[in-house]
Write a protein that holds these residues in place. Sequence first.
Motif, PDB file in Angstrom:
ATOM      1  N   PHE A 188       0.829  -1.214   0.000  1.00 45.61           N
ATOM      2  CA  PHE A 188       0.000   0.000   0.000  1.00 45.61           C
ATOM      3  C   PHE A 188       0.861   1.260   0.000  1.00 45.61           C
ATOM      4  N   GLU A 190      -3.637   2.306  -9.455  1.00 49.04           N
ATOM      5  CA  GLU A 190      -4.710   1.799  -8.610  1.00 49.04           C
ATOM      6  C   GLU A 190      -4.852   0.305  -8.834  1.00 49.04           C
ATOM      7  N   HIS A 193      -4.246  13.226   3.272  1.00 49.77           N
ATOM      8  CA  HIS A 193      -4.326  12.208   4.324  1.00 49.77           C
ATOM      9  C   HIS A 193      -5.427  12.664   5.294  1.00 49.77           C
ATOM     10  N   TYR A 242      -4.396   1.920   7.179  1.00 49.71           N
ATOM     11  CA  TYR A 242      -4.726   2.881   6.135  1.00 49.71           C
ATOM     12  C   TYR A 242      -5.781   2.282   5.199  1.00 49.71           C
ATOM     13  N   ARG A 287      -7.871   3.509   1.296  1.00 53.54           N
ATOM     14  CA  ARG A 287      -7.813   4.462   0.180  1.00 53.54           C
ATOM     15  C   ARG A 287      -9.213   4.947  -0.165  1.00 53.54           C
ATOM     16  N   ALA A 307       1.361   4.246  -2.896  1.00 57.29           N
ATOM     17  CA  ALA A 307       1.043   5.656  -2.617  1.00 57.29           C
ATOM     18  C   ALA A 307       2.225   6.564  -2.912  1.00 57.29           C
ATOM     19  N   ASP A 352      -7.974   9.401  -4.384  1.00 61.94           N
ATOM     20  CA  ASP A 352      -6.542   9.697  -4.253  1.00 61.94           C
ATOM     21  C   ASP A 352      -6.151  10.004  -2.809  1.00 61.94           C
ATOM     22  N   VAL A 409      -5.789   9.117   1.354  1.00 56.90           N
ATOM     23  CA  VAL A 409      -5.550   8.035   2.310  1.00 56.90           C
ATOM     24  C   VAL A 409      -6.329   8.375   3.575  1.00 56.90           C
ATOM     25  N   GLY A 456      -1.383  11.969   0.290  1.00 59.31           N
ATOM     26  CA  GLY A 456      -2.104  10.813  -0.240  1.00 59.31           C
ATOM     27  C   GLY A 456      -1.412  10.220  -1.450  1.00 59.31           C
ATOM     28  N   PHE A 457      -2.201   9.600  -2.345  1.00 63.65           N
ATOM     29  CA  PHE A 457      -1.683   8.987  -3.567  1.00 63.65           C
ATOM     30  C   PHE A 457      -1.365  10.062  -4.600  1.00 63.65           C
TER      31      PHE A 457
END
Length: 306
Positions: free
Chosen positions: A147, A175, A272, A208, A210, A151, A213, A215, A261-262
């Motif tokens: 994960f 993804e 986040h 975490y 998702r 990210a 985008d 977290v 985040g991502f």
Amino acid sequence: MADPYQALGVAKGASEKEIKSAYRKLAKELHPDRNKDNPKATERFSDVTKAYDLLLDKDKRAQFDRGEIDADGNPAGYGFGGGQGGGYSRGAGGQQFDFGSGGSDFGDIFDGLFGGGGRSSSPFGSRQQSAPPPKGANVSYRLKVEFIAAATLQKQRITLEDGKTIDLSLPKGVEEGTQMRLGGKGRQGPGGNGDAIVTIHINGHPFYERDGDNVTLELPISLKEAVEGAKIKVPTVDGPVMLSIPAGSDSGKTLRLKNKGFHKKSGGRGDHLVTLMITLPESDAKLAEFVKDWDNDENPRAEMGV
């Protein structure tokens, strides 16, 4: 074009079988689909094809051997298109058309080399045209990515079917189910290698999750931290950061840490999202005594109509 015998690498008295064999070998080596970045190979392929065309035609070969026509099939001793004994004329754009009879058909050669092809027609007749030689088969891979690595776009090492390894750069916006195509990393074929198709599987994480985008994280805090407020260390995919908890925070309150985040496909990163969750100790005499004597008639479920 050079001497057709020299172009094919055969003797002047070569048989039809020897000419076909020489052409088959050279055509396979010089075919444009195998030499896209080598214009000299493409030019030589054209010369080899013209030589084969001329030598496989018995009449033209005899004319050439007697010195009546040159290697391009034009009448010897005349300017191009001189007319006497000529079997060729030049069309618009410099394309050459054969008006004579007995021209060779390349179908049997290319069928054997590249698996056959279609036939196209023109006002001057038809000629077998080869289909592109088939590439090798694609090879599918399933790559499991942690994960946090997904990210933060950490490079992933993958071992291919042939035992070679590649350090793979994950794309922005990666993804679950994202497919990556590695050109030329599949199996070998007459038209070149196939591709490697890598499907990404992102492993779950203990705390975490998702959301697009972003977290998300449910963060346990103590009753004291919720009531008085505090600065606490919070884990993120980029490592721990300090977060200020406002005094009087309720469970369910969400705080935002930007750009943690991502990575987005369009650029930038998601956030986040930290959701506060007040946790109470299993046994605390002072807290039990405080609550017993705490007089507060507020109904926290009033908005629900109960």
